[in-house]
Design a protein around this motif. Structure first.
Motif, PDB file in Angstrom:
ATOM      1  N   SER A  91      -3.930   9.001  -1.364  1.00 26.02           N
ATOM      2  CA  SER A  91      -4.002   8.990  -0.014  1.00 26.02           C
ATOM      3  C   SER A  91      -4.594   7.789   0.513  1.00 26.02           C
ATOM      4  O   SER A  91      -4.378   7.272   1.637  1.00 26.02           O
ATOM      5  CB  SER A  91      -4.799  10.199   0.287  1.00 26.02           C
ATOM      6  N   LYS A  92      -5.530   7.187  -0.171  1.00 27.54           N
ATOM      7  CA  LYS A  92      -6.278   6.059   0.229  1.00 27.54           C
ATOM      8  C   LYS A  92      -5.207   4.992   0.686  1.00 27.54           C
ATOM      9  O   LYS A  92      -5.135   4.319   1.720  1.00 27.54           O
ATOM     10  CB  LYS A  92      -7.275   5.541  -0.599  1.00 27.54           C
ATOM     11  N   GLU A  99      -3.008   5.939   3.848  1.00 27.47           N
ATOM     12  CA  GLU A  99      -3.785   5.686   4.828  1.00 27.47           C
ATOM     13  C   GLU A  99      -3.667   4.097   5.281  1.00 27.47           C
ATOM     14  O   GLU A  99      -3.710   3.713   6.272  1.00 27.47           O
ATOM     15  CB  GLU A  99      -4.970   6.225   4.846  1.00 27.47           C
ATOM     16  N   LEU A 100      -3.921   3.207   4.171  1.00 26.57           N
ATOM     17  CA  LEU A 100      -4.066   1.866   4.533  1.00 26.57           C
ATOM     18  C   LEU A 100      -2.613   1.444   4.853  1.00 26.57           C
ATOM     19  O   LEU A 100      -2.584   0.479   5.826  1.00 26.57           O
ATOM     20  CB  LEU A 100      -4.593   1.207   3.240  1.00 26.57           C
ATOM     21  N   GLU A 120      -6.439   8.384  -5.918  1.00 22.74           N
ATOM     22  CA  GLU A 120      -6.663   7.688  -4.442  1.00 22.74           C
ATOM     23  C   GLU A 120      -5.407   7.411  -3.864  1.00 22.74           C
ATOM     24  O   GLU A 120      -5.219   6.491  -3.300  1.00 22.74           O
ATOM     25  CB  GLU A 120      -7.683   6.492  -4.460  1.00 22.74           C
ATOM     26  N   GLY A 147       0.340   3.937  -2.886  1.00 24.29           N
ATOM     27  CA  GLY A 147       0.112   4.999  -2.541  1.00 24.29           C
ATOM     28  C   GLY A 147       1.275   6.425  -3.246  1.00 24.29           C
ATOM     29  O   GLY A 147       0.965   7.249  -3.714  1.00 24.29           O
ATOM     30  N   CYS A 172       0.592  -1.194  -0.108  1.00 29.93           N
ATOM     31  CA  CYS A 172      -0.009   0.045   0.046  1.00 29.93           C
ATOM     32  C   CYS A 172       0.826   1.291   0.018  1.00 29.93           C
ATOM     33  O   CYS A 172       0.638   2.247  -0.688  1.00 29.93           O
ATOM     34  CB  CYS A 172      -0.930  -0.080   1.072  1.00 29.93           C
TER      35      CYS A 172
END
Length: 595
Positions: A218-219, A222-223, A216, A206, A202
């Protein structure tokens, strides 16, 4: 014992499933006795054991980049037309995926419900890892989650979008986290291993999306932070500190057996039965790679008090003995230094005989008192696949890239790494107020980083490079940061002010003599002698400024440079595209095929 179990399992599998391991387009695994196998937990264990061969990390210590070079530069470093489209191979292999999907298609035949969940988790962990390697290498790839026979149309489908593959990977790894056992094991995957993998891929995705463009980003960051933080808060792991600040880092990698506190997952090498790698001979033998760190990389190690080496007076022209004094202890635990001696007091090979630019790696050098075999290519110290230190760095970097890194975040991540070697903690506010100019420079730094917290982000990158050097991360990091230009920065070694005698070990004895043409001194036992300006192939040494400067072993190699439009992805082999015209080639790679 673990290694013996693996080998016995593999022998049983070969006997039962001979010929079932190759490519996706092989005949179905027809030799599997449908009514008699996949019935017990032992059946499932035996069938998944070969997947652990995916983890063999021999040679992880020699990946070339802007931080480590060898006598013969890699195609990636040279660039240009030295990188070509292969006819076959090139990483486009699918055998392990076939085994994974076969297991998942038949696992419900087992009557042990706990075993079904566990080994489904094992298979889906390895599928996520398998596809991570494919995405890193090729970008979009076909997603397969079912068994395929030779007549299946899916064999000839186009590549699936990266977005779909990443979504499926997250589904797989979340299943693995939920269903793998929580008990820690250095050589078997568990829920913590799955969290470590999730934080790794991730973070990769990212940052790749952030710097290359993509939705995405940032998604995924964050994961990555969430997975790393969950592992940290689980309190199952801790950093290895035995031996103190001056020895712990070196010992972690040189000792025979993986430390169960820091190694989340390791590959189990052993001398009986013989399952070896050659990390020790790689660094000790003049007949192997003759590896060296680069001056640029060594410059990034801080002083022991936390100040920057590149802000010391005269840092550019310091000789070796001076520049390694009072530095981050990981420097002298990663390269041969004035205090370093072999454990059996044997003479260590001369510096330039085994290290092209003089910064001679010793990371993974096993205790040579183990015997002659260790020195000639049969090392058996376990090598890391997932290490707690990486998880700490993943957490800090994800938070830094998100712009949310706090001092509290640093205190549970970077601080632990620096505590191990007696270094002061990273001060987030101070770093952001005064970003390191060296790490932003076109000669040695990252020129495409812009953020409010750029100083702290640069420090996290510094920490990552130093802590994880020679563990197979650097090129992947440059790819995801869109920093391939770093490979084009100077690849030179230690500095010499001119002809003369040099003591490189600090023992008061001359180790090296540099001389100008016609002034060769009398040969001395144990002393290397090089004529300045003479080509290295003729026993000379090239310095960047003629009669003085940094060692420049590769001065005669014309580097074509990193191709920003091509080199972040690898090409799909020609034969694969010939068999399946629906596979489009990656940008910039010309394989002569047009469909």
């Amino acid at each position: 014992m673990e290694k013996i179990v693996k080998i016995l399992s593999l022998v049983v599998l070969i006997a039962v499933f001979s010929g079932c391991e190759d490519n996706l387009d092989r005949q179905p695994l027809s030799q599997i006795p449908e009514s008699g196998y996949f019935k017990t937990a032992q059946d499932l264990e035996f069938f998944t054991n070969p997947l652990y061969n995916m983890l063999n990390v021999a040679n992880l210590d020699r990946e070339q980049s802007d931080h480590l070079v060898q006598m013969t530069l890699s195609e990636i470093i040279i660039g240009g037309n030295r990188r070509t489209v292969p006819n076959s191979g090139g990483g486009w292999d699918w055998g392990h995926l076939r085994r994974i999907n076969t297991l998942l298609a038949r696992v419900d035949q087992c009557e042990d419900e706990a075993a079904v969940l566990k080994y489904s988790g094992v298979a889906r962990f390895f599928r996520a890892m398998f596809y991570f390697e494919k995405v890193k290498r090729f970008g979009d790839v076909p997603w397969y989650d079912t068994e395929l026979g030779p007549s299946d149309e899916a064999l000839y489908k186009p590549r699936d979008p990266r977005e779909l593959v990443m979504t499926k990977m997250i589904e797989d790894i979340d299943y693995a986290i939920a269903n793998l056992p929580a008990e820690t094991s250095v050589f078997r995957v568990n829920k913590w291993t799955a969290m470590a993998l999730k934080s790794r891929f991730c973070l990769y995705e990212g940052t790749f999306r952030k710097y290359h463009g993509g939705e995405e980003a940032s998604k995924f960051l964050e994961l990555a932070a969430e997975a790393a933080r969950t592992l940290i808060d689980g309190n199952q792991y801790r950093l290895y500190t035995a031996g103190g600040v001056d020895n712990a880092y070196f010992t972690l990698f040189s000792q025979d057996d993986a430390d169960a506190g820091e190694f989340i997952l390791a590959f189990d090498y052993s001398n009986s039965p013989r399952v070896n790698h050659d990390a020790s001979s790689f660094t000790m033998s003049a007949a192997q790679g003759r590896p060296s760190y680069t001056k640029k990389f060594v410059n990034t190690y801080l002083m022991k008090d936390g100040s920057r080496f590149t802000e010391q007076d005269g840092w550019q022209t310091m000789t070796f003995i001076d520049e390694v004094q009072d530095r981050d202890p990981r420097l002298t635990q990663s390269i041969r230094n004035p205090k370093f001696t072999l454990s059996d007091n044997r003479p260590f090979p001369n510096k330039f005989a085994v290290s092209v630019d003089g910064y001679h790696p010793i990371k993974f050098l096993q205790d040579v008192t183990k015997g002659y075999d260790v020195r000639v290519g049969y090392s058996y110290n376990d090598l890391p696949i997932f290490r707690y230190a990486e998880v700490l760095l993943n957490y800090a970097e994800a938070k830094a890239e998100l712009g949310t890194l706090t001092q509290a975040d640093v205190d549970i991540s970077i601080k632990l790494l620096r505590d191990r070697v007696g270094m002061p903690n990273l001060d987030v506010a101070a770093a952001n107020t005064n970003p390191d100019p060296y790490l932003l420079s076109t000669e040695a730094g990252y020129t495409n980083v812009t953020a409010a917290n750029i100083g702290a982000l640069l420090e996290v990158r510094r920490e990552r490079a130093i802590e994880l050097v020679q563990e197979g991360f650097r090129f992947d990091d440059l790819v995801r940061w869109k920093a391939g230009y770093c490979i084009d920065q100077p690849l030179v070694g230690i500095y010499f002010p001119g002809a003369g005698e040099y003591d490189l070990t600090g023992d008061g004895t001359t180790d090296l003599i540099l001389y100008t043409q016609g002034n060769k001194p009398t040969d001395q036992v144990g002393v290397e002698m090089y004529e300045i300006g003479m080509p290295v192939n003729n026993g000379g040494i090239i310095l960047t400024e003629g009669t003085k400067g940094n060692v420049f072993f590769h001065s005669n190699i014309e580097l074509a440079g990193f191709n920003e439009q091509r080199d972040y992805l690898y090409p799909i082999p020609i034969n694969e595209r010939s068999l399946n015209p629906n596979l489009n080639q990656n940008p910039g790679w010309n394989d002569g095929l047009s469909f």
